[in-house]
Scaffold this motif. Structure first.
Motif, PDB file in Angstrom:
ATOM      1  N   TYR A  97      12.276  93.038  70.107  1.00 17.95           N
ATOM      2  CA  TYR A  97      11.007  93.244  70.808  1.00 17.95           C
ATOM      3  C   TYR A  97       9.830  92.424  70.285  1.00 17.95           C
ATOM      4  N   SER A  98      10.014  91.690  69.214  1.00 19.87           N
ATOM      5  CA  SER A  98       8.925  90.848  68.720  1.00 19.87           C
ATOM      6  C   SER A  98       8.874  89.531  69.496  1.00 19.87           C
ATOM      7  N   PRO A  99       7.671  89.057  69.850  1.00 20.86           N
ATOM      8  CA  PRO A  99       7.549  87.763  70.522  1.00 20.86           C
ATOM      9  C   PRO A  99       7.987  86.602  69.642  1.00 20.86           C
ATOM     10  N   ARG A 100       8.134  86.834  68.357  1.00 17.47           N
ATOM     11  CA  ARG A 100       8.633  85.805  67.442  1.00 17.47           C
ATOM     12  C   ARG A 100      10.124  85.560  67.651  1.00 17.47           C
ATOM     13  N   TYR A 101      10.822  86.601  68.186  1.00 21.91           N
ATOM     14  CA  TYR A 101      12.266  86.517  68.324  1.00 21.91           C
ATOM     15  C   TYR A 101      12.679  86.634  69.794  1.00 21.91           C
ATOM     16  N   TRP A 102      13.382  87.722  70.184  1.00 22.43           N
ATOM     17  CA  TRP A 102      13.965  87.766  71.518  1.00 22.43           C
ATOM     18  C   TRP A 102      12.967  88.253  72.571  1.00 22.43           C
ATOM     19  N   ASN A 103      12.053  89.107  72.187  1.00 21.59           N
ATOM     20  CA  ASN A 103      10.965  89.579  73.060  1.00 21.59           C
ATOM     21  C   ASN A 103      11.479  90.088  74.408  1.00 21.59           C
ATOM     22  N   LEU A 104      12.355  91.059  74.363  1.00 20.41           N
ATOM     23  CA  LEU A 104      13.001  91.550  75.588  1.00 20.41           C
ATOM     24  C   LEU A 104      12.011  92.118  76.587  1.00 20.41           C
ATOM     25  N   LEU A 105      10.900  92.676  76.121  1.00 23.68           N
ATOM     26  CA  LEU A 105       9.942  93.323  77.017  1.00 23.68           C
ATOM     27  C   LEU A 105       8.735  92.443  77.318  1.00 23.68           C
ATOM     28  N   GLY A 106       8.745  91.201  76.855  1.00 21.42           N
ATOM     29  CA  GLY A 106       7.651  90.286  77.154  1.00 21.42           C
ATOM     30  C   GLY A 106       6.326  90.677  76.510  1.00 21.42           C
ATOM     31  N   SER A 107       6.376  91.225  75.315  1.00 20.93           N
ATOM     32  CA  SER A 107       5.160  91.653  74.632  1.00 20.93           C
ATOM     33  C   SER A 107       4.397  90.456  74.079  1.00 20.93           C
ATOM     34  N   GLU A 108       3.077  90.649  73.922  1.00 25.45           N
ATOM     35  CA  GLU A 108       2.254  89.589  73.344  1.00 25.45           C
ATOM     36  C   GLU A 108       2.167  89.703  71.826  1.00 25.45           C
ATOM     37  N   ASP A 156      13.921  76.916  67.534  1.00 30.05           N
ATOM     38  CA  ASP A 156      13.979  76.300  68.867  1.00 30.05           C
ATOM     39  C   ASP A 156      15.033  76.985  69.728  1.00 30.05           C
ATOM     40  N   TRP A 157      16.186  77.312  69.122  1.00 25.88           N
ATOM     41  CA  TRP A 157      17.226  78.009  69.891  1.00 25.88           C
ATOM     42  C   TRP A 157      16.724  79.383  70.303  1.00 25.88           C
ATOM     43  N   ILE A 158      16.066  80.083  69.393  1.00 21.42           N
ATOM     44  CA  ILE A 158      15.533  81.412  69.709  1.00 21.42           C
ATOM     45  C   ILE A 158      14.545  81.331  70.868  1.00 21.42           C
ATOM     46  N   ALA A 159      13.709  80.286  70.889  1.00 25.50           N
ATOM     47  CA  ALA A 159      12.744  80.107  71.986  1.00 25.50           C
ATOM     48  C   ALA A 159      13.476  79.898  73.309  1.00 25.50           C
ATOM     49  N   ALA A 160      14.547  79.104  73.292  1.00 26.61           N
ATOM     50  CA  ALA A 160      15.326  78.872  74.509  1.00 26.61           C
ATOM     51  C   ALA A 160      16.015  80.155  74.956  1.00 26.61           C
ATOM     52  N   PHE A 161      16.533  80.904  74.015  1.00 32.09           N
ATOM     53  CA  PHE A 161      17.176  82.186  74.315  1.00 32.09           C
ATOM     54  C   PHE A 161      16.159  83.157  74.904  1.00 32.09           C
ATOM     55  N   ARG A 162      14.998  83.201  74.319  1.00 28.91           N
ATOM     56  CA  ARG A 162      13.919  84.085  74.798  1.00 28.91           C
ATOM     57  C   ARG A 162      13.547  83.729  76.236  1.00 28.91           C
ATOM     58  N   HIS A 163      13.446  82.445  76.529  1.00 30.50           N
ATOM     59  CA  HIS A 163      13.104  82.007  77.895  1.00 30.50           C
ATOM     60  C   HIS A 163      14.216  82.389  78.874  1.00 30.50           C
ATOM     61  N   ALA A 164      15.480  82.184  78.462  1.00 28.61           N
ATOM     62  CA  ALA A 164      16.607  82.529  79.348  1.00 28.61           C
ATOM     63  C   ALA A 164      16.626  84.027  79.632  1.00 28.61           C
ATOM     64  N   LEU A 165      16.331  84.833  78.635  1.00 22.28           N
ATOM     65  CA  LEU A 165      16.297  86.281  78.836  1.00 22.28           C
ATOM     66  C   LEU A 165      15.175  86.699  79.774  1.00 22.28           C
ATOM     67  N   SER A 166      14.068  85.976  79.724  1.00 21.05           N
ATOM     68  CA  SER A 166      12.923  86.329  80.574  1.00 21.05           C
ATOM     69  C   SER A 166      13.235  86.139  82.051  1.00 21.05           C
ATOM     70  N   GLN A 167      14.257  85.332  82.355  1.00 22.85           N
ATOM     71  CA  GLN A 167      14.638  85.091  83.745  1.00 22.85           C
ATOM     72  C   GLN A 167      15.625  86.123  84.282  1.00 22.85           C
ATOM     73  N   VAL A 168      16.122  86.960  83.390  1.00 24.80           N
ATOM     74  CA  VAL A 168      17.110  87.969  83.785  1.00 24.80           C
ATOM     75  C   VAL A 168      16.390  89.190  84.337  1.00 24.80           C
TER      76      VAL A 168
END
Length: 419
Positions: A32-43, A112-124
């Motif tokens: 849930y941290s925006p530094r990592y996966w940020n599943l809920l899109g928190s700031e 960088d991979w975490i950022a790409a993963f976070r972006h991909a999750l945001s599209q789900v």
């Protein structure tokens, strides 16, 4: 060595609850941290600030029953149980992403991979909370009958088959991803102030409570003190073999008034194991010395022991543990292993513990003095020879070592009932 009793700590002397909450907090922050996966899109991410909040957040994503399941599978170190939970959840989240091609090769430790993963999750679309279904992966046939570090190896294989891409070494002990989880674990366990004192730099996230303040002993401290005092009076030298690093093992023992009963030369923590592994690695030997490898038990029993030296005969010392890795490692070290049930808190854990065939099982450590007194009695050995001859032979060989200072390579009993 015959007068040495080596104790595991967690589940035997100390409670693991604080560590289990810590493991959940690591997963909670990654999710849930925006530094990592940020599943809920928190700031922003605000860590739990009280004991109650830590307990709630940790168990929300990593229920106690799941942690008990890991322990039953002989994932003994709390760093490893944390990593197992995080890895299973990562695989589950990756499976929810329709197009994963840009995320290979997997590098879940890389920013960088975490950022790409976070972006991909945001599209789900749909619910993006950590799903408890992630942990049911271990019910798959591929994972049946595998325990300990074998589970990580199987997870690499499972991910390769699931995603149609080669996954190798991503889910492994000491991998870069493991190291990331370990660092977050230490930050959450120690809290801001203790972490900075211990590591001489600020944690990556400020405001953590510090689960070390949630530590408790497995039984009342006075009860444990009485038990250890009795063992000392019986002539035993007490040692420790634990997956905890040095300070985290010693400070709780000091806080409970138990440290004085143990011989410092016979205390082996993860710190000493890691140092021994580094020395081996410098010689090109990558052997892992953590449980269920027998090294830690042997070094606790004999401080002069070095990796790969010969193992003494069975029954040379005593190990008190609560998991299958304690049983396997202790017996491989030549110890007589007594399993306590205070760490086996589910039917599965108890079943697996029984299947690992410890030499003896007792409810808790308070029964150890009476058990050892009985096992050192020749009358007990005489009775046992009729139903458990092999075990009776081990006990007799141990009796010769303990009371006559004789190292006997082999003892053969030929039971004859009196007429």
């Amino acid at each position: 060595m015959s007068n040495v009793v080596v104790f595991d700590l967690d589940g035997v002397i100390t409670s693991e609850e604080a560590y289990w909450i810590t493991a959940g907090l690591v997963l909670h922050e990654l999710a849930y941290s925006p530094r990592y996966w940020n599943l809920l899109g928190s700031e922003s991410y605000v860590p739990p600030a009280t004991a109650e909040e830590c307990d709630e957040a940790g168990h929300e994503v990593l229920p106690r029953a799941v942690m008990l399941g890991f322990k039953a599978r002989a994932i003994n170190s709390n760093w490893d149980t944390c990593y197992a939970a995080v890895s299973l959840c990562l695989v589950d989240l990756l499976a929810r992403i329709p197009d994963r091609s840009s995320l290979f090769p997997l590098q879940p430790w890389d920013a960088d991979w975490i950022a790409a993963f976070r972006h991909a999750l945001s599209q789900v679309e749909g619910d993006k909370h950590i799903s408890l279904d992630s942990y049911r992966l271990l019910d798959e046939p591929l994972f049946q009958n595998y325990v300990g570090f074998e589970l990580f190896e199987r997870l690499n294989q499972y991910a390769s088959e699931l995603f149609g891409q080669q996954v190798e070494g991503v889910f492994a002990r000491y991998s870069p991803f493991w190291m990331l989880c370990q660092e977050l674990f230490q930050e959450s366990y120690l809290g801001d102030q203790l972490y900075e004192q211990e590591h001489h730099h600020a944690p990556s996230q400020q405001g953590r409570y510090g689960c070390i303040y949630l530590e408790q002993s497995i039984l009342p401290a006075e009860t444990l003190r009485s038990t250890l005092q009795t063992l000392r009076e019986q002539g035993y030298t007490l040692g420790v073999a634990t997956g905890r690093p040095g300070r985290e093992a010693i400070v709780p023992l000091q806080n409970y008034g138990l440290y004085e009963y143990f011989d410092a030369a016979h205390i082996m923590t993860h710190t000493e194991v890691a140092q021994a592994e580094e020395k081996l690695l410098a010689r090109g030997d990558s052997t892992s010395l953590v449980k269920p490898h027998p090294y830690q038990f042997l070094a606790a029993a004999n401080p002069d022991y070095q990796p790969h030296q010969a193992v003494p005969p069975r029954g040379s010392f005593i190990v008190i543990g609560d998991t299958t890795s304690d049983v396997r490692g202790g017996q491989a070290a030549g110890a007589l292993v007594v399993a306590v049930l205070t760490g086996a808190l589910t039917d599965e854990a108890r079943r697996l513990l029984e299947e690992s065939q410890p030499d003896f099982m007792i409810p808790d450590v308070t029964r150890v003095p009476e058990l050892l007194q009985r096992l050192d009695d020749l009358a007990t050995i005489q009775r046992m020879q009729f139903l458990e001859r092999e075990k009776a032979e081990i006990l007799l060989r141990r009796w010769f070592m303990r009371y006559m200072d004789l190292e006997v390579d082999e003892v053969k009993l030929t039971p004859r009932r009196s007429r």
